[in-house]
Design an enzyme around this catalytic site. Structure first.
Site, PDB file in Angstrom:
ATOM      1  N   ASP A  67       0.873  -1.187   0.000  1.00 59.22           N
ATOM      2  CA  ASP A  67       0.000   0.000   0.000  1.00 59.22           C
ATOM      3  C   ASP A  67       0.906   1.231   0.000  1.00 59.22           C
ATOM      4  OD1 ASP A  67      -1.620   2.147   0.636  1.00 59.22           O
ATOM      5  OD2 ASP A  67      -2.564   1.176   2.356  1.00 59.22           O
ATOM      6  N   ASP A 118      -5.828   7.226  -5.727  1.00 54.88           N
ATOM      7  CA  ASP A 118      -6.095   8.646  -5.456  1.00 54.88           C
ATOM      8  C   ASP A 118      -6.924   8.784  -4.159  1.00 54.88           C
ATOM      9  OD1 ASP A 118      -6.280  11.378  -5.877  1.00 54.88           O
ATOM     10  OD2 ASP A 118      -7.613  11.241  -7.606  1.00 54.88           O
ATOM     11  N   THR A 156      -3.399   1.746 -14.747  1.00 55.01           N
ATOM     12  CA  THR A 156      -3.780   0.331 -14.916  1.00 55.01           C
ATOM     13  C   THR A 156      -4.981  -0.093 -14.071  1.00 55.01           C
ATOM     14  OG1 THR A 156      -2.259  -0.515 -13.222  1.00 55.01           O
ATOM     15  CG2 THR A 156      -1.395  -0.277 -15.458  1.00 55.01           C
ATOM     16  N   GLY A 157      -5.601   0.861 -13.365  1.00 54.86           N
ATOM     17  CA  GLY A 157      -6.831   0.568 -12.623  1.00 54.86           C
ATOM     18  C   GLY A 157      -8.029   1.021 -13.439  1.00 54.86           C
TER      19      GLY A 157
HETATM   20  P1  ADP Z   1      -5.865   4.977 -12.823  1.00 54.95           P
HETATM   21  O1  ADP Z   1      -7.114   5.815 -12.883  1.00 54.95           O
HETATM   22  O2  ADP Z   1      -4.618   5.760 -13.211  1.00 54.95           O
HETATM   23  O3  ADP Z   1      -6.001   3.679 -13.550  1.00 54.95           O
HETATM   24  P2  ADP Z   1      -6.265   3.649 -10.216  1.00 54.95           P
HETATM   25  O4  ADP Z   1      -6.100   4.230  -8.869  1.00 54.95           O
HETATM   26  O5  ADP Z   1      -7.629   3.185 -10.621  1.00 54.95           O
HETATM   27  O6  ADP Z   1      -5.644   4.712 -11.244  1.00 54.95           O
HETATM   28  O7  ADP Z   1      -5.276   2.414 -10.348  1.00 54.95           O
HETATM   29  C1  ADP Z   1      -3.879   2.556 -10.474  1.00 54.95           C
HETATM   30  C2  ADP Z   1      -3.193   1.416  -9.730  1.00 54.95           C
HETATM   31  O8  ADP Z   1      -3.139   1.735  -8.330  1.00 54.95           O
HETATM   32  C3  ADP Z   1      -3.916   0.057  -9.829  1.00 54.95           C
HETATM   33  O9  ADP Z   1      -2.925  -0.929 -10.091  1.00 54.95           O
HETATM   34  C4  ADP Z   1      -4.482  -0.128  -8.418  1.00 54.95           C
HETATM   35  O10 ADP Z   1      -4.552  -1.506  -8.084  1.00 54.95           O
HETATM   36  C5  ADP Z   1      -3.424   0.563  -7.592  1.00 54.95           C
HETATM   37  N1  ADP Z   1      -3.756   0.954  -6.206  1.00 54.95           N
HETATM   38  C6  ADP Z   1      -4.963   1.207  -5.643  1.00 54.95           C
HETATM   39  N2  ADP Z   1      -4.820   1.537  -4.336  1.00 54.95           N
HETATM   40  C7  ADP Z   1      -3.481   1.491  -4.074  1.00 54.95           C
HETATM   41  C8  ADP Z   1      -2.674   1.709  -2.915  1.00 54.95           C
HETATM   42  N3  ADP Z   1      -3.205   2.067  -1.741  1.00 54.95           N
HETATM   43  N4  ADP Z   1      -1.317   1.559  -3.025  1.00 54.95           N
HETATM   44  C9  ADP Z   1      -0.758   1.219  -4.207  1.00 54.95           C
HETATM   45  N5  ADP Z   1      -1.451   1.002  -5.333  1.00 54.95           N
HETATM   46  C10 ADP Z   1      -2.795   1.128  -5.267  1.00 54.95           C
END
Ligand code: ADP
Length: 175
Positions: free
Chosen positions: A12, A36, A120-121
């Site tokens: 995280d 975010d 990638t999310g």
């Molecule tokens: P985007 O809109 O740029 O795709 P997202 O937040 O939906 O952004 O996803 C980007 C990446 O961040 C994904 O791989 C997601 O699994 C990851 N992610 C979500 N929460 C956390 C966290 N607390 N720490 C690290 N990575 C995270």
């Protein structure tokens, strides 16, 4: 020799005590879901207050704020491209995100930095291609920037971590 300053971990990103963590934000910079939302929750409301003063952020660009209640001193916000099949400049835009963040970190004298897997999310960029772009761009930058001490790619899931490890072997034959 693989570059020992590049680390790939599962975890995280909000828990890391680095000079800056990177936020995969949206163009408003006013918060959202995914990483975010997690960053804003952990940083507290002062982060949103500072973000309101920034006037948003274009795709591929980056802006820096303080980290407030986070263990990280700063947050560097960048806006990744939404995946639209790959012919709309997504690859170059994603590489530009990494370069913009790294350049801003250098400009501010930061030495330790942690990236999530940008786009990638919710934005749907295929993880295999995104991981290769991320690592290739970071490694190319590290070659010319000895002052950066540590760059951590933080994968939220085990599956993403495995993709990053495979991508590292793919882009860096020295591994
Ligand atoms: P985007 O809109 O740029 O795709 P997202 O937040 O939906 O952004 O996803 C980007 C990446 O961040 C994904 O791989 C997601 O699994 C990851 N992610 C979500 N929460 C956390 C966290 N607390 N720490 C690290 N990575 C995270």
């Amino acid at each position: 020799m693989p570059d020992p300053r590049l680390h790939i971990i599962q975890g995280d990103i909000t828990t890391l005590a680095v000079d800056a963590i990177v936020n995969a934000a949206n163009p408003s910079l006013l918060g959202g879901g995914g990483v975010d939302g997690a960053i804003h929750r952990a940083a507290g409301p002062q982060l949103l207050a500072e973000c309101r003063t920034l006037g948003g952020c274009a795709v591929g660009e980056a802006k820096i704020t303080r980290g407030y209640d986070l263990p990280a001193r700063h947050v560097i916000h960048t806006v990744g491209p939404i995946w639209r099949g790959g012919s709309q400049g997504e690859v170059e835009a994603l590489a530009r995100c990494y370069r913009s963040v790294l350049a801003l970190a250098t400009e501010h004298g930061l030495r330790t930095l942690a990236f999530p897997s940008i786009s990638t999310g919710a934005y749907g960029f295929p993880i295999r291609r995104a991981a290769r772009i991320a690592l290739r761009t970071i490694l190319a930058y590290l070659d010319y920037h000895p002052n950066l001490e540590q760059v951590i790619c933080v994968c939220f899931t085990r599956a993403d971590w495995e993709e990053y490890m495979a991508a590292r072997a793919f882009v860096d034959p020295r591994v």
